[in-house]
Design a protein around this motif. Sequence first.
Motif, PDB file in Angstrom:
ATOM      1  N   ASP A 248     -40.152  43.296   6.594  1.00 21.39           N
ATOM      2  CA  ASP A 248     -41.303  44.308   6.508  1.00 21.39           C
ATOM      3  C   ASP A 248     -41.953  44.098   5.962  1.00 21.39           C
ATOM      4  O   ASP A 248     -43.224  44.387   5.745  1.00 21.39           O
ATOM      5  CB  ASP A 248     -39.960  45.418   5.433  1.00 21.39           C
ATOM      6  CG  ASP A 248     -39.154  46.386   6.874  1.00 21.39           C
ATOM      7  OD1 ASP A 248     -39.891  46.474   8.011  1.00 21.39           O
ATOM      8  OD2 ASP A 248     -38.658  47.043   6.206  1.00 21.39           O
ATOM      9  N   THR A 253     -46.388  41.301   9.300  1.00 22.83           N
ATOM     10  CA  THR A 253     -46.939  42.616   8.757  1.00 22.83           C
ATOM     11  C   THR A 253     -48.703  42.972   8.182  1.00 22.83           C
ATOM     12  O   THR A 253     -49.609  44.080   8.323  1.00 22.83           O
ATOM     13  CB  THR A 253     -46.225  43.249   7.655  1.00 22.83           C
ATOM     14  OG1 THR A 253     -45.963  42.524   6.674  1.00 22.83           O
ATOM     15  CG2 THR A 253     -44.728  43.418   8.165  1.00 22.83           C
ATOM     16  N   ARG A 262     -48.196  42.290  15.448  1.00 22.11           N
ATOM     17  CA  ARG A 262     -47.982  42.558  13.550  1.00 22.11           C
ATOM     18  C   ARG A 262     -46.898  44.066  13.836  1.00 22.11           C
ATOM     19  O   ARG A 262     -46.297  44.616  14.527  1.00 22.11           O
ATOM     20  CB  ARG A 262     -49.221  44.044  13.832  1.00 22.11           C
ATOM     21  CG  ARG A 262     -48.987  43.894  11.938  1.00 22.11           C
ATOM     22  CD  ARG A 262     -49.943  45.428  11.660  1.00 22.11           C
ATOM     23  NE  ARG A 262     -51.445  44.742  12.181  1.00 22.11           N
ATOM     24  CZ  ARG A 262     -52.413  45.788  12.059  1.00 22.11           C
ATOM     25  NH1 ARG A 262     -52.214  46.989  12.106  1.00 22.11           N
ATOM     26  NH2 ARG A 262     -53.462  45.361  13.172  1.00 22.11           N
TER      27      ARG A 262
END
Length: 641
Positions: A248, A253, A262
Amino acid sequence: MKSPPPPPNMNQLPTFDPARAKKRPARRSEGLSLVTVLLVLFICLGLAALALDLLRIVSSRAELQKEADAIARQEVQTVELPGKGPISRPLTPVERTITGRSKTTVQYGHWEPRTRRFTPDQKNGRAARIVMSRLPGGSRDAPLLFQTFFHLFPFTTTVESVAIPCPREIVLAVDLSGSMNDDAEPCWATEAINESNQKNDRKTLGDRIAAQLYEDLELGDFPGPSEYLTESISDERGEYAYAALTRDEGPLTAESIPETYRIVPGDNEAARKRKAYAYLIDHQLARLMPEASPKPDSKTAYEFWAKYLDYVIRPYPDDPSWPVGQGTLPPGQSDNRLVRFNNPAQAITIPVPKNLPKKYENLLGYRTYVQFLCDFGRDLHPIADEYVALSVHSQTCPWHSEETPGGTFRFPPRTQPMHAIRRALVATLAKIEEANAAIKDPDWKDRVSIVVFDRIETGGGRIAQPLTTDYQAAMQTAAQLQAAGDRHRGVPTDAGLLTAVDSLKKAEPRKPSHTAKVLLLVTNAPPDAMIGETDAIRKHLSTQRERADYYPGWKEDSRLLARNAALIAAERIRADGWHLFPIGIGQEVDRDFLDRMARIGTGNAEDAEKAPVCNRPGTYEKKLTDVLESILSKPVVRVVQ
């Protein structure tokens, strides 16, 4: 004193005395009988002597014919395939006298089978005619009686013998298992070959082999640039590099990353993998490997390059400290991975660290890409219905042309020892073509066939080139041979031998019934699979307890059972009249196995020569060519007259 007898009465007729009449003829009959007996005895002795002389003449002729046949066979055995230099022969037939009693003439030429006619050709003829005469004086050991006692019937025995090389059915059985690409595999073999050749001052030999493959694939200089799989976007170099890329808070990201790649918190593991792989393909592979095929592009070739990334990336179980899903990372990773193929080769005979390929995991670039191509080889599909660029079945396979003794041929990329085998076969077939050029009748030419075998999964063996006298077609077939993929082990050598027998059964019969059957087996790694029925193989072995060439321990080890299956196949085809010659090539040759097969193939456990082995990478082609030509230059001879 007796009174004298009265004088005969001249007027009285003589009387007949039967007793006296019987006595006088008896004396004449006795003399006549003696002469008759002596005459008959003399005639009988003469006839016996003549019969004995005739018997000796016949025996002498048979002895002389046998000697002439032996010389004819010997002369034909010395006739080698053309091409090794000028044949050393006198320009005229040779005459010589053996111990003053036998005169021999040796002449070379061509034999016409239909007319049974010998045509002299002292320079190029492959047949030999021997004319041998035993001069007057009879046999050296047993002179004739009539000559000894009466000096009668002087004779000269003359015999003729013509020997020819038998037309041959030559089958080249070639191992196309994945091991035939091994020497060119840059993620382990290159270093191993370099290290094993340092004593010979050839420590870059492995590099040169890999460089040839790079050249054919048009990839530039070996080894080319390599990068860690996150190098273009992160400094992460740990074992969890992929997890770091897809977490994450990972680099994918960031807001600067296009939406296509992304990662957002709601993505599952499959979506994260798709985005990460697409980014690596478009931003790292496309830059590192612009000449790779297919062109690295996630829009047009995502599935192919995803398999390459699966192959390279080192997977690890999920770690609770990483905010990723459960299971293996990356999820759904293909089982076709660098360390799951036969890397390094299990049967390798040179020192190779077992963990050597592991150091190339997570490295992207031409080095692991070429390793990927070699492992998938001719027939494995990275994705459905698509072959790698190395494969002859791929539309993007980069063929190239090379000059050979048989002409110019197109070859697929050079892996070793595969390419050396191709060129050696072409050179040998060219010699066979040259040796048969003067033979007009196609029924008396050598026929050649190429049989290949690799894995059980592909059926074991197949006939790549049926028996033919079209030597150019056979050379073309040889030039296109290519090793199979190396994912599955299981090379059934017995399949190659039995398919060779099938190639003859399926061929058109020809008129000469005395053809010679020659099988040359070119192989690398020892067999570890078989196509023969297990029960039949076990039953045969159970009845051959004293056969020293079979491996003991086959009841507990399936690999030994597979090797024995190949030896049984060799024994059966030898019993069927084949001349079998096993030849080893490469770094994985099992000398003991080939020697066992050589002994069985010749039927002579004590005097059989050891099987020839070509195990020096720099001399594969020359050594194999020399071995093949040496075997085939010794014809199987038959006396035809």
